[in-house]
Write a protein that holds these residues in place. Structure first.
Motif, PDB file in Angstrom:
ATOM      1  N   HIS A 126       0.062  -0.373   7.375  1.00  0.00           N
ATOM      2  CA  HIS A 126       0.389   1.048   7.282  1.00  0.00           C
ATOM      3  C   HIS A 126       1.785   1.346   7.788  1.00  0.00           C
ATOM      4  O   HIS A 126       2.431   0.525   8.426  1.00  0.00           O
ATOM      5  CB  HIS A 126      -0.662   1.917   7.988  1.00  0.00           C
ATOM      6  N   GLU A 127       2.237   2.549   7.452  1.00  0.00           N
ATOM      7  CA  GLU A 127       3.524   3.053   7.914  1.00  0.00           C
ATOM      8  C   GLU A 127       3.289   3.943   9.119  1.00  0.00           C
ATOM      9  O   GLU A 127       2.332   4.730   9.150  1.00  0.00           O
ATOM     10  CB  GLU A 127       4.199   3.866   6.804  1.00  0.00           C
ATOM     11  N   LEU A 128       4.177   3.810  10.112  1.00  0.00           N
ATOM     12  CA  LEU A 128       4.117   4.633  11.315  1.00  0.00           C
ATOM     13  C   LEU A 128       5.479   5.271  11.569  1.00  0.00           C
ATOM     14  O   LEU A 128       6.508   4.724  11.164  1.00  0.00           O
ATOM     15  CB  LEU A 128       3.737   3.782  12.536  1.00  0.00           C
ATOM     16  N   ALA A 129       5.476   6.393  12.248  1.00  0.00           N
ATOM     17  CA  ALA A 129       6.706   7.083  12.635  1.00  0.00           C
ATOM     18  C   ALA A 129       6.786   7.124  14.153  1.00  0.00           C
ATOM     19  O   ALA A 129       5.848   7.573  14.809  1.00  0.00           O
ATOM     20  CB  ALA A 129       6.721   8.501  12.073  1.00  0.00           C
ATOM     21  N   TRP A 130       7.893   6.632  14.695  1.00  0.00           N
ATOM     22  CA  TRP A 130       8.180   6.731  16.126  1.00  0.00           C
ATOM     23  C   TRP A 130       8.976   8.015  16.311  1.00  0.00           C
ATOM     24  O   TRP A 130      10.097   8.137  15.816  1.00  0.00           O
ATOM     25  CB  TRP A 130       8.995   5.531  16.591  1.00  0.00           C
ATOM     26  N   ARG A 131       8.393   8.984  17.002  1.00  0.00           N
ATOM     27  CA  ARG A 131       9.033  10.289  17.196  1.00  0.00           C
ATOM     28  C   ARG A 131       9.313  10.522  18.683  1.00  0.00           C
ATOM     29  O   ARG A 131       8.484  10.217  19.532  1.00  0.00           O
ATOM     30  CB  ARG A 131       8.138  11.415  16.675  1.00  0.00           C
ATOM     31  N   ARG A 137      12.261  11.850  14.348  1.00  0.00           N
ATOM     32  CA  ARG A 137      11.822  10.521  13.909  1.00  0.00           C
ATOM     33  C   ARG A 137      12.973   9.544  14.101  1.00  0.00           C
ATOM     34  O   ARG A 137      13.995   9.639  13.432  1.00  0.00           O
ATOM     35  CB  ARG A 137      11.388  10.570  12.452  1.00  0.00           C
ATOM     36  N   TRP A 138      12.776   8.588  15.016  1.00  0.00           N
ATOM     37  CA  TRP A 138      13.807   7.595  15.313  1.00  0.00           C
ATOM     38  C   TRP A 138      13.581   6.272  14.601  1.00  0.00           C
ATOM     39  O   TRP A 138      14.513   5.567  14.279  1.00  0.00           O
ATOM     40  CB  TRP A 138      13.879   7.349  16.820  1.00  0.00           C
ATOM     41  N   LEU A 139      12.317   5.903  14.420  1.00  0.00           N
ATOM     42  CA  LEU A 139      12.002   4.620  13.786  1.00  0.00           C
ATOM     43  C   LEU A 139      10.895   4.805  12.769  1.00  0.00           C
ATOM     44  O   LEU A 139       9.978   5.605  12.969  1.00  0.00           O
ATOM     45  CB  LEU A 139      11.525   3.591  14.823  1.00  0.00           C
ATOM     46  N   THR A 140      10.996   4.022  11.697  1.00  0.00           N
ATOM     47  CA  THR A 140       9.882   3.865  10.769  1.00  0.00           C
ATOM     48  C   THR A 140       9.400   2.435  10.932  1.00  0.00           C
ATOM     49  O   THR A 140      10.190   1.501  10.896  1.00  0.00           O
ATOM     50  CB  THR A 140      10.330   4.121   9.319  1.00  0.00           C
ATOM     51  N   GLU A 141       8.110   2.286  11.143  1.00  0.00           N
ATOM     52  CA  GLU A 141       7.505   0.962  11.321  1.00  0.00           C
ATOM     53  C   GLU A 141       6.541   0.700  10.181  1.00  0.00           C
ATOM     54  O   GLU A 141       5.767   1.577   9.795  1.00  0.00           O
ATOM     55  CB  GLU A 141       6.754   0.895  12.657  1.00  0.00           C
ATOM     56  N   HIS A 142       6.591  -0.521   9.656  1.00  0.00           N
ATOM     57  CA  HIS A 142       5.587  -1.008   8.709  1.00  0.00           C
ATOM     58  C   HIS A 142       4.839  -2.110   9.445  1.00  0.00           C
ATOM     59  O   HIS A 142       5.425  -3.141   9.793  1.00  0.00           O
ATOM     60  CB  HIS A 142       6.234  -1.510   7.413  1.00  0.00           C
ATOM     61  N   ARG A 143       3.569  -1.850   9.745  1.00  0.00           N
ATOM     62  CA  ARG A 143       2.750  -2.740  10.571  1.00  0.00           C
ATOM     63  C   ARG A 143       1.644  -3.360   9.732  1.00  0.00           C
ATOM     64  O   ARG A 143       0.968  -2.677   8.976  1.00  0.00           O
ATOM     65  CB  ARG A 143       2.135  -1.925  11.710  1.00  0.00           C
ATOM     66  N   THR A 144       1.468  -4.679   9.920  1.00  0.00           N
ATOM     67  CA  THR A 144       0.382  -5.397   9.271  1.00  0.00           C
ATOM     68  C   THR A 144      -0.459  -6.087  10.329  1.00  0.00           C
ATOM     69  O   THR A 144       0.072  -6.814  11.182  1.00  0.00           O
ATOM     70  CB  THR A 144       0.924  -6.451   8.276  1.00  0.00           C
ATOM     71  N   LEU A 145      -1.760  -5.846  10.290  1.00  0.00           N
ATOM     72  CA  LEU A 145      -2.724  -6.532  11.144  1.00  0.00           C
ATOM     73  C   LEU A 145      -3.600  -7.377  10.235  1.00  0.00           C
ATOM     74  O   LEU A 145      -4.258  -6.843   9.332  1.00  0.00           O
ATOM     75  CB  LEU A 145      -3.584  -5.528  11.918  1.00  0.00           C
ATOM     76  N   ARG A 146      -3.574  -8.688  10.462  1.00  0.00           N
ATOM     77  CA  ARG A 146      -4.363  -9.601   9.628  1.00  0.00           C
ATOM     78  C   ARG A 146      -5.382 -10.306  10.508  1.00  0.00           C
ATOM     79  O   ARG A 146      -5.021 -10.922  11.513  1.00  0.00           O
ATOM     80  CB  ARG A 146      -3.468 -10.624   8.945  1.00  0.00           C
ATOM     81  N   PHE A 147      -6.628 -10.188  10.156  1.00  0.00           N
ATOM     82  CA  PHE A 147      -7.741 -10.809  10.866  1.00  0.00           C
ATOM     83  C   PHE A 147      -8.263 -11.947  10.005  1.00  0.00           C
ATOM     84  O   PHE A 147      -8.471 -11.757   8.808  1.00  0.00           O
ATOM     85  CB  PHE A 147      -8.867  -9.795  11.082  1.00  0.00           C
ATOM     86  N   GLY A 148      -8.465 -13.132  10.595  1.00  0.00           N
ATOM     87  CA  GLY A 148      -8.955 -14.240   9.788  1.00  0.00           C
ATOM     88  C   GLY A 148      -9.255 -15.479  10.597  1.00  0.00           C
ATOM     89  O   GLY A 148      -9.383 -15.433  11.816  1.00  0.00           O
ATOM     90  N   ASP A 149      -9.356 -16.612   9.905  1.00  0.00           N
ATOM     91  CA  ASP A 149      -9.614 -17.924  10.509  1.00  0.00           C
ATOM     92  C   ASP A 149     -10.833 -17.894  11.425  1.00  0.00           C
ATOM     93  O   ASP A 149     -10.814 -18.394  12.545  1.00  0.00           O
ATOM     94  CB  ASP A 149      -8.384 -18.425  11.280  1.00  0.00           C
TER      95      ASP A 149
END
Length: 188
Positions: A126-131, A137-149
């Motif tokens: 998802h996309e997040l906004a650091w405010r 809005r100072w930063l835009t973050e694209h975060r990926t959380l992958r669960f596996g193995d």
């Protein structure tokens, strides 16, 4: 945890209406990703993972300890970003120590880019906004959380964050150490 549930390693993300995504491994909720945390502004609200559990169901994270209420499970944040505090709590100020300031920013969910389940893994992106505390809005973050193995006694979480400066100025990353406190290098 049944051997069948662990054996097939099927992970399923379920988005609930309570601001959380729960990652299920059979009947076990392996992880909860709190996307919209209900916390005061002074704690710098930001998404976090809690609880995280082993395949045996043991919780390995904690949330909001009495002396550091802004510490929540597993999270990504920064205590000093060009004078703003995205960590939470008081800010370390050179020559004054920890000081309550009106500089607690937020990291907020903007939109889901991907939520999938595949053979032996699932992924939340998802996309997040650091405010800032002032709402810029100072930063835009694209975060990926992958669960596996997934195995009988372990599983893997891979966390990837890509940040883009949207402030229109240079930003300086720091910590209490960069502000003059010895032995407090957390966050940078």
């Amino acid at each position: 945890m049944s051997r069948a549930a662990v054996g097939n390693g099927t992970l399923q993300p379920v988005e609930d209406g309570d601001g959380r995504v729960r990652v299920h491994l059979g009947d076990l909720v392996l992880a909860e990703y709190v996307v919209a945390p209900p916390m005061p502004a002074g704690d710098s609200p930001k998404p976090y993972l809690h609880p995280l559990r082993t395949t045996a169901g043991e919780t390995v994270t904690a949330v909001r300890p009495h002396d550091h209420t802004w510490h929540n499970g597993l999270q990504f944040t920064m205590a000093h970003l060009s004078g703003e505090n995205f960590w939470g709590g008081r800010t370390y100020v050179r020559g004054r120590g920890y000081t309550p300031l009106d500089n607690n920013g937020t990291v907020g969910h903007v939109r889901w880019e991907r939520m999938v389940s595949g053979a032996g893994h699932c992924e939340l992106r998802h996309e997040l906004a650091w405010r800032t505390a002032a709402g810029r809005r100072w930063l835009t973050e694209h975060r990926t959380l992958r669960f596996g193995d997934v195995s009988a006694d372990s599983w893997t979480l891979t966390w990837t964050s890509r940040l883009r400066n949207t402030s229109g100025r240079e930003l300086r990353w720091g910590s209490p150490v960069t502000e003059g406190r010895d032995t407090a290098g957390y966050g940078g």
